[in-house]
Design a protein around this motif. Structure first.
Motif, PDB file in Angstrom:
ATOM      1  N   UNK A  33      -4.327   7.173  -0.080  1.00 43.80           N
ATOM      2  CA  UNK A  33      -4.094   6.741   1.292  1.00 43.80           C
ATOM      3  C   UNK A  33      -3.573   5.310   1.292  1.00 43.80           C
ATOM      4  N   UNK A  34      -3.007   4.909   2.401  1.00 45.60           N
ATOM      5  CA  UNK A  34      -2.600   3.523   2.610  1.00 45.60           C
ATOM      6  C   UNK A  34      -3.361   2.996   3.813  1.00 45.60           C
ATOM      7  N   UNK A  35      -3.800   1.753   3.731  1.00 52.32           N
ATOM      8  CA  UNK A  35      -4.463   1.108   4.856  1.00 52.32           C
ATOM      9  C   UNK A  35      -3.501   0.043   5.379  1.00 52.32           C
ATOM     10  N   UNK A  36      -3.152   0.163   6.657  1.00 53.50           N
ATOM     11  CA  UNK A  36      -2.123  -0.672   7.263  1.00 53.50           C
ATOM     12  C   UNK A  36      -2.754  -1.566   8.322  1.00 53.50           C
ATOM     13  N   UNK A  37      -2.408  -2.842   8.294  1.00 54.07           N
ATOM     14  CA  UNK A  37      -2.873  -3.800   9.292  1.00 54.07           C
ATOM     15  C   UNK A  37      -2.274  -3.431  10.646  1.00 54.07           C
ATOM     16  N   UNK A  38      -3.113  -3.190  11.645  1.00 48.90           N
ATOM     17  CA  UNK A  38      -2.631  -2.770  12.962  1.00 48.90           C
ATOM     18  C   UNK A  38      -1.749  -3.814  13.629  1.00 48.90           C
ATOM     19  N   UNK A  39      -2.071  -5.067  13.431  1.00 53.16           N
ATOM     20  CA  UNK A  39      -1.348  -6.123  14.135  1.00 53.16           C
ATOM     21  C   UNK A  39      -0.007  -6.460  13.480  1.00 53.16           C
ATOM     22  N   UNK A  43       1.223  -3.120   4.941  1.00 53.26           N
ATOM     23  CA  UNK A  43       0.260  -2.376   4.129  1.00 53.26           C
ATOM     24  C   UNK A  43      -0.666  -3.395   3.487  1.00 53.26           C
ATOM     25  N   UNK A  44      -1.956  -3.207   3.674  1.00 47.16           N
ATOM     26  CA  UNK A  44      -2.950  -4.111   3.081  1.00 47.16           C
ATOM     27  C   UNK A  44      -3.532  -3.545   1.789  1.00 47.16           C
ATOM     28  N   UNK A  45      -3.796  -2.229   1.786  1.00 50.74           N
ATOM     29  CA  UNK A  45      -4.434  -1.609   0.618  1.00 50.74           C
ATOM     30  C   UNK A  45      -3.817  -0.261   0.313  1.00 50.74           C
ATOM     31  N   UNK A  46      -3.717   0.033  -0.965  1.00 50.23           N
ATOM     32  CA  UNK A  46      -3.439   1.384  -1.438  1.00 50.23           C
ATOM     33  C   UNK A  46      -4.791   1.883  -1.926  1.00 50.23           C
ATOM     34  N   UNK A  47      -5.215   3.023  -1.435  1.00 55.51           N
ATOM     35  CA  UNK A  47      -6.519   3.553  -1.819  1.00 55.51           C
ATOM     36  C   UNK A  47      -6.321   4.483  -3.009  1.00 55.51           C
ATOM     37  N   UNK A  48      -6.858   4.068  -4.135  1.00 58.51           N
ATOM     38  CA  UNK A  48      -6.733   4.798  -5.390  1.00 58.51           C
ATOM     39  C   UNK A  48      -7.822   5.852  -5.490  1.00 58.51           C
ATOM     40  N   UNK A  49      -7.436   7.080  -5.774  1.00 58.74           N
ATOM     41  CA  UNK A  49      -8.397   8.136  -6.067  1.00 58.74           C
ATOM     42  C   UNK A  49      -8.612   8.106  -7.580  1.00 58.74           C
ATOM     43  N   UNK A  50      -9.860   7.875  -7.992  1.00 62.19           N
ATOM     44  CA  UNK A  50     -10.164   7.648  -9.400  1.00 62.19           C
ATOM     45  C   UNK A  50     -11.503   8.272  -9.744  1.00 62.19           C
ATOM     46  N   UNK A  51     -11.596   8.794 -10.967  1.00 56.99           N
ATOM     47  CA  UNK A  51     -12.852   9.341 -11.460  1.00 56.99           C
ATOM     48  C   UNK A  51     -12.940  10.832 -11.223  1.00 56.99           C
ATOM     49  N   UNK A  63      -7.193  -0.949  -3.321  1.00 57.40           N
ATOM     50  CA  UNK A  63      -6.540  -1.967  -4.143  1.00 57.40           C
ATOM     51  C   UNK A  63      -5.620  -2.784  -3.245  1.00 57.40           C
ATOM     52  N   UNK A  64      -5.731  -4.106  -3.292  1.00 56.34           N
ATOM     53  CA  UNK A  64      -4.798  -4.909  -2.501  1.00 56.34           C
ATOM     54  C   UNK A  64      -3.362  -4.518  -2.841  1.00 56.34           C
ATOM     55  N   UNK A  65      -2.579  -4.232  -1.820  1.00 59.02           N
ATOM     56  CA  UNK A  65      -1.220  -3.729  -1.990  1.00 59.02           C
ATOM     57  C   UNK A  65      -0.376  -4.614  -2.899  1.00 59.02           C
TER      58      UNK A  65
END
Length: 116
Positions: A33-39, A43-51, A63-65
């Protein structure tokens, strides 16, 4: 992921599921997933699927983008992290996505030594 493009933008749909490697070439996981700053719309973070195993028991690691660098030869993103660094990193399950509050963002960025 097809990299033959002259555009400087990419759809989030094409980023999700892209492999993430460390600098040694070891696959760490893939972007969930990506986490995006609304304002700002950034893109603030890329969410890594791990494990886990075969997608079961995996955790999500924001993870910070700006830590990710796309490597065309690997057709994936490279981060300056070893697997053992991820083991102690902030994480969550797919069912328990945290609120990305100022405190949570600070915790994630401080863990990776990234200023924000």
């Amino acid at each position: 992921m097809t990299t033959e493009s002259t555009s400087n933008v990419i759809s989030s749909e094409r980023v999700e599921a892209t492999a993430v490697y460390n600098q040694a070439g070891d696959k760490l996981g893939s972007i969930d997933d990506l986490m995006i700053d609304k304002m700002s719309g950034q893109v603030r973070y890329a969410v890594l699927e791990f494990g886990g195993f075969l997608g079961l028991g995996t955790d999500r690691y924001p993870l910070p983008w700006n830590m990710l660098k796309y490597d065309t030869s690997m057709d994936g993103y490279v981060v300056p992290l070893d697997k053992n660094v991820l083991e102690g990193a902030p994480r969550y399950t797919q069912e328990q996505v945290p609120d990305y509050t100022t405190d949570y963002n600070r915790r994630v960025n401080d863990y990776y030594g990234v200023t924000w």
